[in-house]
Design an enzyme around this catalytic site. Structure first.
Site, PDB file in Angstrom:
ATOM      1  N   HIS A 113       7.404  -6.238 -15.749  1.00 13.97           N
ATOM      2  CA  HIS A 113       7.126  -7.603 -15.311  1.00 13.97           C
ATOM      3  C   HIS A 113       5.689  -8.007 -15.639  1.00 13.97           C
ATOM      4  O   HIS A 113       4.761  -7.200 -15.522  1.00 13.97           O
ATOM      5  CB  HIS A 113       7.393  -7.753 -13.813  1.00 13.97           C
ATOM      6  CG  HIS A 113       8.855  -7.892 -13.485  1.00 13.97           C
ATOM      7  ND1 HIS A 113       9.352  -7.783 -12.204  1.00 13.97           N
ATOM      8  CD2 HIS A 113       9.941  -8.146 -14.284  1.00 13.97           C
ATOM      9  CE1 HIS A 113      10.671  -7.944 -12.221  1.00 13.97           C
ATOM     10  NE2 HIS A 113      11.042  -8.165 -13.465  1.00 13.97           N
ATOM     11  N   ASP A 147       6.823  -2.199  -7.125  1.00 12.92           N
ATOM     12  CA  ASP A 147       7.720  -3.167  -6.492  1.00 12.92           C
ATOM     13  C   ASP A 147       9.043  -2.557  -6.046  1.00 12.92           C
ATOM     14  O   ASP A 147      10.031  -3.275  -5.849  1.00 12.92           O
ATOM     15  CB  ASP A 147       7.985  -4.330  -7.455  1.00 12.92           C
ATOM     16  CG  ASP A 147       6.747  -5.178  -7.695  1.00 12.92           C
ATOM     17  OD1 ASP A 147       5.667  -4.830  -7.159  1.00 12.92           O
ATOM     18  OD2 ASP A 147       6.841  -6.176  -8.428  1.00 12.92           O
ATOM     19  N   ASP A 200       3.400  -9.685 -14.224  1.00 13.24           N
ATOM     20  CA  ASP A 200       2.328  -9.533 -13.237  1.00 13.24           C
ATOM     21  C   ASP A 200       1.924  -8.073 -13.037  1.00 13.24           C
ATOM     22  O   ASP A 200       1.072  -7.775 -12.198  1.00 13.24           O
ATOM     23  CB  ASP A 200       2.712 -10.176 -11.898  1.00 13.24           C
ATOM     24  CG  ASP A 200       3.909  -9.526 -11.232  1.00 13.24           C
ATOM     25  OD1 ASP A 200       4.806  -9.040 -11.958  1.00 13.24           O
ATOM     26  OD2 ASP A 200       3.960  -9.486  -9.982  1.00 13.24           O
ATOM     27  N   HIS A 201       2.495  -7.179 -13.847  1.00 10.97           N
ATOM     28  CA  HIS A 201       2.086  -5.767 -13.836  1.00 10.97           C
ATOM     29  C   HIS A 201       1.576  -5.291 -15.191  1.00 10.97           C
ATOM     30  O   HIS A 201       1.010  -4.205 -15.279  1.00 10.97           O
ATOM     31  CB  HIS A 201       3.237  -4.879 -13.364  1.00 10.97           C
ATOM     32  CG  HIS A 201       3.561  -5.073 -11.915  1.00 10.97           C
ATOM     33  ND1 HIS A 201       3.141  -4.218 -10.914  1.00 10.97           N
ATOM     34  CD2 HIS A 201       4.243  -6.068 -11.282  1.00 10.97           C
ATOM     35  CE1 HIS A 201       3.550  -4.669  -9.738  1.00 10.97           C
ATOM     36  NE2 HIS A 201       4.222  -5.791  -9.937  1.00 10.97           N
ATOM     37  N   HIS A 218       6.518  -0.888 -14.520  1.00 10.37           N
ATOM     38  CA  HIS A 218       7.651  -1.669 -15.020  1.00 10.37           C
ATOM     39  C   HIS A 218       7.136  -2.856 -15.812  1.00 10.37           C
ATOM     40  O   HIS A 218       5.935  -3.118 -15.851  1.00 10.37           O
ATOM     41  CB  HIS A 218       8.590  -2.103 -13.892  1.00 10.37           C
ATOM     42  CG  HIS A 218       8.010  -3.072 -12.900  1.00 10.37           C
ATOM     43  ND1 HIS A 218       6.987  -2.734 -12.044  1.00 10.37           N
ATOM     44  CD2 HIS A 218       8.318  -4.375 -12.615  1.00 10.37           C
ATOM     45  CE1 HIS A 218       6.694  -3.771 -11.271  1.00 10.37           C
ATOM     46  NE2 HIS A 218       7.488  -4.783 -11.601  1.00 10.37           N
ATOM     47  N   HIS A 258      14.710  -2.850  -8.752  1.00  9.77           N
ATOM     48  CA  HIS A 258      13.921  -4.065  -8.993  1.00  9.77           C
ATOM     49  C   HIS A 258      14.002  -4.432 -10.472  1.00  9.77           C
ATOM     50  O   HIS A 258      14.292  -5.570 -10.833  1.00  9.77           O
ATOM     51  CB  HIS A 258      12.477  -3.814  -8.563  1.00  9.77           C
ATOM     52  CG  HIS A 258      11.543  -4.954  -8.792  1.00  9.77           C
ATOM     53  ND1 HIS A 258      11.608  -6.127  -8.070  1.00  9.77           N
ATOM     54  CD2 HIS A 258      10.510  -5.101  -9.663  1.00  9.77           C
ATOM     55  CE1 HIS A 258      10.655  -6.947  -8.493  1.00  9.77           C
ATOM     56  NE2 HIS A 258       9.987  -6.344  -9.457  1.00  9.77           N
ATOM     57  N   HIS A 296       2.204  -5.328  -3.932  1.00 11.85           N
ATOM     58  CA  HIS A 296       1.896  -6.669  -3.447  1.00 11.85           C
ATOM     59  C   HIS A 296       1.548  -6.668  -1.964  1.00 11.85           C
ATOM     60  O   HIS A 296       1.995  -5.796  -1.211  1.00 11.85           O
ATOM     61  CB  HIS A 296       3.094  -7.605  -3.654  1.00 11.85           C
ATOM     62  CG  HIS A 296       3.433  -7.869  -5.079  1.00 11.85           C
ATOM     63  ND1 HIS A 296       2.885  -8.912  -5.802  1.00 11.85           N
ATOM     64  CD2 HIS A 296       4.261  -7.219  -5.923  1.00 11.85           C
ATOM     65  CE1 HIS A 296       3.385  -8.890  -7.034  1.00 11.85           C
ATOM     66  NE2 HIS A 296       4.209  -7.869  -7.134  1.00 11.85           N
TER      67      HIS A 296
END
Length: 255
Positions: free
Chosen positions: A58, A133, A60-61, A56, A114, A171
Protein backbone atom coordinates in the site's frame (compact mmCIF):
# COMPACT_ATOMS: atom_id res chain seq x y z
CA UNK A 1 24.21 -3.25 23.50
CA UNK A 2 20.45 -3.27 23.12
CA UNK A 3 18.75 -2.25 19.92
CA UNK A 4 17.29 1.24 19.84
CA UNK A 5 13.81 1.85 18.43
CA UNK A 6 12.40 5.23 17.50
CA UNK A 7 8.75 5.99 16.74
CA UNK A 8 7.47 9.14 15.02
CA UNK A 9 4.40 10.25 13.06
CA UNK A 10 4.19 10.13 9.27
CA UNK A 11 1.45 11.27 6.89
CA UNK A 12 -1.85 11.85 8.72
CA UNK A 13 -1.95 8.84 11.05
CA UNK A 14 0.89 6.48 10.09
CA UNK A 15 3.71 5.56 12.43
CA UNK A 16 7.29 5.65 11.23
CA UNK A 17 9.79 3.34 12.91
CA UNK A 18 13.57 3.07 12.98
CA UNK A 19 15.39 0.15 14.59
CA UNK A 20 19.12 0.67 15.15
CA UNK A 21 21.97 -1.68 16.03
CA UNK A 22 24.48 0.32 18.12
CA UNK A 23 27.22 -2.25 17.52
CA UNK A 24 27.27 -2.10 13.72
CA UNK A 25 25.44 1.25 13.25
CA UNK A 26 22.98 -0.47 10.89
CA UNK A 27 19.55 1.16 10.87
CA UNK A 28 16.33 -0.07 9.31
CA UNK A 29 13.13 1.79 8.62
CA UNK A 30 10.03 -0.35 8.93
CA UNK A 31 8.13 0.64 5.79
CA UNK A 32 8.55 4.10 4.31
CA UNK A 33 5.29 6.06 4.48
CA UNK A 34 7.07 9.28 3.45
CA UNK A 35 10.73 10.25 3.31
CA UNK A 36 10.76 13.57 5.15
CA UNK A 37 10.01 12.47 8.72
CA UNK A 38 12.28 9.44 8.32
CA UNK A 39 15.20 11.61 7.19
CA UNK A 40 14.58 14.02 10.07
CA UNK A 41 14.53 11.18 12.59
CA UNK A 42 17.77 9.77 11.19
CA UNK A 43 19.45 13.18 11.33
CA UNK A 44 18.21 13.78 14.87
CA UNK A 45 19.80 10.49 16.01
CA UNK A 46 22.91 10.74 13.84
CA UNK A 47 22.06 7.45 12.14
CA UNK A 48 22.40 6.35 8.51
CA UNK A 49 19.70 4.30 6.86
CA UNK A 50 20.93 0.88 5.73
CA UNK A 51 17.67 -1.01 5.19
CA UNK A 52 13.96 -0.62 4.53
CA UNK A 53 11.83 -3.55 5.66
CA UNK A 54 8.57 -3.43 3.72
CA UNK A 55 5.44 -5.08 5.10
CA UNK A 56 3.04 -4.66 2.16
CA UNK A 57 2.45 -2.73 -1.04
CA UNK A 58 0.00 0.00 0.00
CA UNK A 59 1.18 3.48 -0.95
CA UNK A 60 1.09 4.80 2.62
CA UNK A 61 3.76 2.20 3.46
CA UNK A 62 6.00 2.43 0.38
CA UNK A 63 5.64 6.03 -0.79
CA UNK A 64 9.01 7.15 0.56
CA UNK A 65 11.14 4.30 -0.77
CA UNK A 66 12.40 5.97 -3.96
CA UNK A 67 13.60 9.13 -2.20
CA UNK A 68 15.26 7.19 0.64
CA UNK A 69 16.90 4.75 -1.76
CA UNK A 70 18.32 7.65 -3.77
CA UNK A 71 19.64 9.39 -0.66
CA UNK A 72 21.09 6.42 1.26
CA UNK A 73 21.44 3.61 -1.30
CA UNK A 74 19.81 1.41 1.33
CA UNK A 75 18.71 -2.19 0.85
CA UNK A 76 14.99 -2.68 0.27
CA UNK A 77 13.48 -5.95 1.53
CA UNK A 78 9.90 -6.75 0.60
CA UNK A 79 7.36 -9.60 0.54
CA UNK A 80 7.99 -12.41 -1.93
CA UNK A 81 4.70 -11.79 -3.77
CA UNK A 82 5.95 -10.09 -6.92
CA UNK A 83 2.37 -9.46 -8.04
CA UNK A 84 2.26 -6.57 -5.60
CA UNK A 85 3.80 -3.43 -7.04
CA UNK A 86 6.76 -2.37 -4.91
CA UNK A 87 9.60 -0.65 -6.73
CA UNK A 88 13.35 -0.84 -6.20
CA UNK A 89 13.27 -4.08 -4.20
CA UNK A 90 16.64 -5.74 -3.58
CA UNK A 91 15.50 -8.86 -1.74
CA UNK A 92 12.24 -10.79 -1.37
CA UNK A 93 11.36 -12.70 1.79
CA UNK A 94 8.70 -15.18 2.90
CA UNK A 95 7.54 -17.13 5.94
CA UNK A 96 10.47 -18.62 7.84
CA UNK A 97 13.11 -16.36 6.31
CA UNK A 98 15.28 -14.18 8.54
CA UNK A 99 16.45 -10.65 7.92
CA UNK A 100 19.62 -9.20 9.42
CA UNK A 101 19.94 -5.54 10.35
CA UNK A 102 23.53 -5.41 11.47
CA UNK A 103 23.62 -7.94 14.30
CA UNK A 104 19.86 -7.79 14.82
CA UNK A 105 17.72 -10.61 13.44
CA UNK A 106 14.07 -10.52 12.44
CA UNK A 107 11.91 -13.50 11.58
CA UNK A 108 9.52 -13.05 8.69
CA UNK A 109 5.90 -13.96 9.43
CA UNK A 110 3.40 -14.10 6.59
CA UNK A 111 0.26 -12.35 7.84
CA UNK A 112 -2.07 -12.03 4.83
CA UNK A 113 -5.59 -10.66 4.95
CA UNK A 114 -5.29 -6.90 4.80
CA UNK A 115 -3.33 -7.58 1.61
CA UNK A 116 -2.27 -10.91 0.18
CA UNK A 117 1.42 -9.98 0.37
CA UNK A 118 1.42 -8.69 3.97
CA UNK A 119 4.29 -9.81 6.18
CA UNK A 120 5.35 -8.89 9.70
CA UNK A 121 8.84 -8.72 11.20
CA UNK A 122 9.49 -10.29 14.61
CA UNK A 123 12.74 -9.32 16.35
CA UNK A 124 12.74 -12.07 19.00
CA UNK A 125 15.72 -10.89 21.03
CA UNK A 126 14.24 -7.39 21.21
CA UNK A 127 10.70 -8.70 21.89
CA UNK A 128 9.56 -6.35 19.11
CA UNK A 129 6.91 -7.09 16.50
CA UNK A 130 6.39 -4.78 13.53
CA UNK A 131 3.00 -5.83 12.18
CA UNK A 132 1.90 -2.78 10.15
CA UNK A 133 -1.78 -3.17 9.20
CA UNK A 134 -2.49 -6.72 10.39
CA UNK A 135 -2.81 -6.08 14.13
CA UNK A 136 -3.52 -2.68 15.66
CA UNK A 137 -3.81 -1.73 19.30
CA UNK A 138 -7.37 -2.84 20.15
CA UNK A 139 -8.01 -3.43 16.46
CA UNK A 140 -6.93 -5.00 13.19
CA UNK A 141 -6.64 -3.93 9.58
CA UNK A 142 -9.45 -3.95 7.06
CA UNK A 143 -9.55 -7.09 4.94
CA UNK A 144 -9.06 -5.70 1.43
CA UNK A 145 -7.52 -8.58 -0.51
CA UNK A 146 -7.79 -11.67 1.63
CA UNK A 147 -10.65 -13.43 3.39
CA UNK A 148 -11.87 -13.28 6.95
CA UNK A 149 -10.61 -16.82 7.74
CA UNK A 150 -7.21 -15.82 6.30
CA UNK A 151 -7.04 -12.69 8.46
CA UNK A 152 -8.19 -14.61 11.54
CA UNK A 153 -5.39 -17.13 11.00
CA UNK A 154 -2.89 -14.28 10.72
CA UNK A 155 -4.14 -12.76 13.96
CA UNK A 156 -3.89 -16.14 15.69
CA UNK A 157 -0.28 -16.38 14.55
CA UNK A 158 0.48 -13.02 16.18
CA UNK A 159 -1.60 -13.79 19.27
CA UNK A 160 0.57 -16.86 19.85
CA UNK A 161 3.72 -14.76 20.25
CA UNK A 162 5.14 -14.34 23.77
CA UNK A 163 3.14 -12.13 26.13
CA UNK A 164 6.01 -9.67 26.51
CA UNK A 165 6.18 -8.97 22.77
CA UNK A 166 5.87 -5.26 22.09
CA UNK A 167 3.50 -4.52 19.22
CA UNK A 168 4.50 -1.72 16.83
CA UNK A 169 1.61 -1.26 14.42
CA UNK A 170 1.15 0.90 11.35
CA UNK A 171 -1.38 3.52 12.44
CA UNK A 172 -2.68 5.56 15.37
CA UNK A 173 -6.21 4.17 15.39
CA UNK A 174 -6.44 3.14 19.03
CA UNK A 175 -9.03 5.64 20.27
CA UNK A 176 -11.45 4.69 17.49
CA UNK A 177 -10.77 1.00 18.09
CA UNK A 178 -11.45 1.37 21.81
CA UNK A 179 -14.80 3.04 21.13
CA UNK A 180 -15.85 0.16 18.88
CA UNK A 181 -14.60 -2.55 21.24
CA UNK A 182 -16.49 -1.07 24.20
CA UNK A 183 -19.67 -1.44 22.18
CA UNK A 184 -19.05 -5.19 22.09
CA UNK A 185 -17.46 -5.78 25.52
CA UNK A 186 -18.52 -2.86 27.74
CA UNK A 187 -17.75 -4.82 30.92
CA UNK A 188 -14.29 -6.07 29.97
CA UNK A 189 -12.06 -4.70 32.78
CA UNK A 190 -8.86 -4.85 30.72
CA UNK A 191 -10.55 -2.92 27.92
CA UNK A 192 -11.94 -0.30 30.30
CA UNK A 193 -8.48 0.20 31.80
CA UNK A 194 -6.97 0.51 28.32
CA UNK A 195 -9.65 3.05 27.38
CA UNK A 196 -8.64 5.27 30.30
CA UNK A 197 -4.97 4.94 29.42
CA UNK A 198 -5.59 5.77 25.75
CA UNK A 199 -7.66 8.83 26.64
CA UNK A 200 -4.80 10.15 28.80
CA UNK A 201 -2.16 9.44 26.16
CA UNK A 202 -4.12 11.11 23.36
CA UNK A 203 -4.95 14.11 25.55
CA UNK A 204 -1.20 14.54 26.04
CA UNK A 205 -0.63 14.02 22.28
CA UNK A 206 1.39 10.89 22.98
CA UNK A 207 1.32 7.68 20.90
CA UNK A 208 -0.67 4.71 22.15
CA UNK A 209 1.94 2.22 20.96
CA UNK A 210 3.84 0.08 21.57
CA UNK A 211 1.41 -2.18 23.33
CA UNK A 212 1.95 -5.75 24.57
CA UNK A 213 0.60 -8.98 23.14
CA UNK A 214 -0.48 -9.87 26.69
CA UNK A 215 -2.64 -6.76 26.92
CA UNK A 216 -4.02 -7.15 23.41
CA UNK A 217 -5.13 -10.71 24.20
CA UNK A 218 -7.16 -9.36 27.12
CA UNK A 219 -8.61 -6.20 25.57
CA UNK A 220 -8.56 -6.45 21.75
CA UNK A 221 -11.96 -7.79 20.72
CA UNK A 222 -10.60 -8.85 17.30
CA UNK A 223 -8.24 -11.29 19.05
CA UNK A 224 -11.17 -12.58 21.14
CA UNK A 225 -13.44 -13.92 18.39
CA UNK A 226 -13.11 -17.39 19.93
CA UNK A 227 -14.29 -16.19 23.35
CA UNK A 228 -17.91 -17.36 23.93
CA UNK A 229 -19.05 -14.08 25.49
CA UNK A 230 -17.91 -12.16 22.40
CA UNK A 231 -19.86 -14.49 20.12
CA UNK A 232 -22.87 -14.13 22.40
CA UNK A 233 -22.66 -10.33 22.29
CA UNK A 234 -23.00 -10.56 18.51
CA UNK A 235 -25.84 -13.08 18.64
CA UNK A 236 -23.48 -15.70 17.15
CA UNK A 237 -23.25 -18.34 19.88
CA UNK A 238 -21.95 -21.58 18.38
CA UNK A 239 -20.57 -19.94 15.24
CA UNK A 240 -16.94 -20.48 14.21
CA UNK A 241 -14.36 -17.98 15.43
CA UNK A 242 -13.59 -16.93 11.86
CA UNK A 243 -17.29 -16.18 11.30
CA UNK A 244 -17.42 -14.20 14.54
CA UNK A 245 -14.29 -12.34 13.49
CA UNK A 246 -15.83 -11.57 10.11
CA UNK A 247 -18.93 -10.11 11.75
CA UNK A 248 -16.75 -7.96 14.03
CA UNK A 249 -14.80 -6.64 11.06
CA UNK A 250 -17.99 -5.98 9.08
CA UNK A 251 -19.44 -3.98 11.96
CA UNK A 252 -16.23 -1.98 12.35
CA UNK A 253 -16.23 -1.26 8.61
CA UNK A 254 -19.68 0.31 8.94
CA UNK A 255 -18.92 2.17 12.15
Amino acid sequence: MAAEIRLFPCLSDNFGYLIHDPMTKATASIDAPEAGPIVKALQREGWTLTDILVTHHHEDHVGGIAELKAKYNCRVIAPHDKGAEIHQVDERVKEGDTVKVGNLTARVLETPGHTLDHISYMFDHEHALFCADTLFSIGCGRVFEGTYPMMWDSLLKLRALPNNTRVYCGHEYTASNVKFALGIEPNNPALKARAEEVAQLRAANKPTVPTLIRDEKEANVFLRADVPTVAAALGMTGKSPSDVFGELRERKNKG
